[in-house]
Design a protein around this motif. Structure first.
Motif, PDB file in Angstrom:
ATOM      1  N   LEU A   1      -3.130  -7.082 -10.436  1.00 57.30           N
ATOM      2  CA  LEU A   1      -2.512  -6.238  -9.417  1.00 57.30           C
ATOM      3  C   LEU A   1      -3.014  -6.640  -8.035  1.00 57.30           C
ATOM      4  O   LEU A   1      -4.220  -6.746  -7.815  1.00 57.30           O
ATOM      5  N   ASN A   2      -2.073  -6.840  -7.125  1.00 55.43           N
ATOM      6  CA  ASN A   2      -2.406  -7.151  -5.737  1.00 55.43           C
ATOM      7  C   ASN A   2      -1.719  -6.130  -4.845  1.00 55.43           C
ATOM      8  O   ASN A   2      -0.500  -6.029  -4.841  1.00 55.43           O
ATOM      9  N   VAL A   3      -2.506  -5.352  -4.117  1.00 57.79           N
ATOM     10  CA  VAL A   3      -1.966  -4.330  -3.218  1.00 57.79           C
ATOM     11  C   VAL A   3      -2.175  -4.794  -1.787  1.00 57.79           C
ATOM     12  O   VAL A   3      -3.307  -4.976  -1.341  1.00 57.79           O
ATOM     13  N   LYS A   4      -1.071  -4.984  -1.093  1.00 54.64           N
ATOM     14  CA  LYS A   4      -1.133  -5.491   0.272  1.00 54.64           C
ATOM     15  C   LYS A   4      -1.116  -4.338   1.275  1.00 54.64           C
ATOM     16  O   LYS A   4      -0.378  -3.378   1.088  1.00 54.64           O
ATOM     17  N   PRO A   5      -1.932  -4.450   2.319  1.00 59.98           N
ATOM     18  CA  PRO A   5      -1.973  -3.370   3.331  1.00 59.98           C
ATOM     19  C   PRO A   5      -0.704  -3.326   4.149  1.00 59.98           C
ATOM     20  O   PRO A   5       0.061  -4.268   4.238  1.00 59.98           O
TER      21      PRO A   5
ATOM     22  N   LYS B   1      -4.075   1.625  -2.946  1.00 58.19           N
ATOM     23  CA  LYS B   1      -4.725   1.083  -1.763  1.00 58.19           C
ATOM     24  C   LYS B   1      -5.176  -0.341  -2.056  1.00 58.19           C
ATOM     25  O   LYS B   1      -5.299  -0.726  -3.222  1.00 58.19           O
ATOM     26  N   PRO B   2      -5.430  -1.138  -1.033  1.00 57.73           N
ATOM     27  CA  PRO B   2      -5.864  -2.529  -1.275  1.00 57.73           C
ATOM     28  C   PRO B   2      -7.067  -2.627  -2.198  1.00 57.73           C
ATOM     29  O   PRO B   2      -7.185  -3.579  -2.966  1.00 57.73           O
ATOM     30  N   GLU B   3      -7.953  -1.650  -2.155  1.00 57.23           N
ATOM     31  CA  GLU B   3      -9.140  -1.694  -3.020  1.00 57.23           C
ATOM     32  C   GLU B   3      -8.815  -1.485  -4.501  1.00 57.23           C
ATOM     33  O   GLU B   3      -9.691  -1.659  -5.361  1.00 57.23           O
TER      34      GLU B   3
ATOM     35  N   GLN C   1     -11.073  -5.211 -13.964  1.00 59.16           N
ATOM     36  CA  GLN C   1     -11.930  -6.369 -13.781  1.00 59.16           C
ATOM     37  C   GLN C   1     -11.689  -6.965 -12.400  1.00 59.16           C
ATOM     38  O   GLN C   1     -10.587  -7.416 -12.095  1.00 59.16           O
ATOM     39  N   ASP C   2     -12.726  -6.961 -11.586  1.00 59.45           N
ATOM     40  CA  ASP C   2     -12.682  -7.588 -10.273  1.00 59.45           C
ATOM     41  C   ASP C   2     -13.076  -9.056 -10.412  1.00 59.45           C
ATOM     42  O   ASP C   2     -13.819  -9.426 -11.327  1.00 59.45           O
TER      43      ASP C   2
ATOM     44  N   GLU D   1       0.846  -1.193   0.000  1.00 62.86           N
ATOM     45  CA  GLU D   1       0.000   0.000   0.000  1.00 62.86           C
ATOM     46  C   GLU D   1       0.883   1.244   0.000  1.00 62.86           C
ATOM     47  O   GLU D   1       1.821   1.346   0.797  1.00 62.86           O
ATOM     48  N   GLY D   2       0.589   2.170  -0.918  1.00 61.91           N
ATOM     49  CA  GLY D   2       1.370   3.397  -1.015  1.00 61.91           C
ATOM     50  C   GLY D   2       2.544   3.328  -1.965  1.00 61.91           C
ATOM     51  O   GLY D   2       3.162   4.356  -2.266  1.00 61.91           O
TER      52      GLY D   2
END
Lengths: 115, 116
Positions: free
Chosen positions: A111-115, A79-81, A38-39, A15-16
Motif C-alpha cells: 500500500l502506498n498512500v500519497k499526500p 494517511k501516508p504513514e 510490514q514496513d 490521502e483520505g
C-alpha cells in the motif's frame, strides 16, 4: 490444498481515499486469520487476529472483517504513514497427521498512500 | 516484554561462503520459526522448532541449510555454501506453542542477506 491469496498486489491511494485489501483462503477449517503490517527493512508487526465469520476488529484507521472464505482489511481515510505491505496469514484447524500448529502466508499487498 | 532479537541485521557474502544467523525468541515461547522472505513475496517457512525439537523442516534445503535450537531457547540458522538465490531477508518468529489453540507469531527485525 491449503492456500492464501491476497489482492491487489499493490494499491496506490491518495490521502483520505478509503479502500479495502482482500485475503481469500482455502483451508480445511480455520483456527485463526492474522493480519500483519510490514514496513521496509523490518519484520512483520502483528495487527489483528480473527477467528469466526462475522467477527470484526478495529485499530485506528484499520478495520478487519472475516467471512467463511475471505477477510478484508478496510482502511478509512488513510494517511501516508499507513504506507506499508500488509500480510495475511491463516492457521488451519489441527490435523491429526501433524502435532504442531501450521501457518500459511499470502504474498502481501503493498500500500502506498500519497499526500 | 522484550521482543524477538536477531543478529546480524545485514550480511554481505560471496557465493560459496558460509553464513550464520542468530535468533533469541520472546521469553517463554516454546515455538520458534525461521522464514525466508524474498523481495515482493510473503514469508516462506524454512524450519519450525517446538522447544528443542524440529517439527517441520519440509521446505528447508537440507543440502545447504541447517538450524539448531540446542537448549530450547535461542537458535542458529546456517547456510553453507551460499548461492546467489539465497539473497533474501531471514525472519525469525516465536509463539507460545500451545498446540491446537489460536497462536500469534511475533517476528524479529530480520537479517538481510546479500550473496554476490
Amino acid at each position: 490444498e491449503d492456500q492464501v491469496t491476497q489482492s491487489p498486489e499493490a494499491l496506490r491511494l491518495q490521502e483520505g481515499e478509503s479502500s479495502s485489501l482482500n485475503c481469500s483462503y482455502t483451508v480445511s477449517g480455520l483456527r485463526g486469520l492474522f493480519w500483519y503490517r510490514q514496513d521496509p527493512g523490518k519484520g512483520p508487526e502483528f495487527l489483528f487476529t480473527l477467528y469466526s465469520a462475522g467477527e470484526e476488529k478495529e485499530k485506528e484507521r484499520l478495520k478487519a472483517t472475516l467471512t467463511k472464505k475471505e477477510s478484508f482489511l478496510h482502511i478509512t481515510a488513510p494517511k501516508p504513514e499507513d504506507s506499508a505491505t500488509y500480510l495475511c496469514a491463516v492457521q488451519p484447524h489441527p490435523d491429526p497427521i501433524y502435532n504442531f500448529n501450521k501457518f500459511y502466508f499470502g504474498s502481501g499487498t503493498k500500500l502506498n498512500v500519497k499526500p | 516484554e522484550a521482543g524477538v532479537a536477531q543478529s546480524p541485521r545485514y550480511k554481505i557474502i560471496e557465493k560459496r561462503q558460509s553464513v550464520a544467523f542468530w535468533c533469541n525468541p520472546i521469553s517463554g515461547h516454546a515455538t520458534l520459526y525461521w522464514y525466508q522472505q524474498i523481495l515482493g513475496q510473503g514469508p516462506k517457512l524454512l524450519i519450525q522448532f517446538q522447544n528443542n525439537g524440529v517439527v517441520d523442516d519440509s521446505q528447508l534445503p537440507k543440502d545447504r541449510f541447517s538450524a539448531e535450537r540446542l537448549k530450547g531457547v535461542d537458535s542458529t540458522l546456517k547456510i553453507q555454501p551460499a548461492k546467489l538465490e539465497d539473497s533474501a531477508v531471514y525472519l525469525c518468529a516465536s509463539s507460545r506453542g500451545d498446540y491446537g489453540t489460536q497462536e500469534t507469531q511475533y517476528f524479529g527485525p530480520g537479517t538481510r542477506l546479500l550473496v554476490l
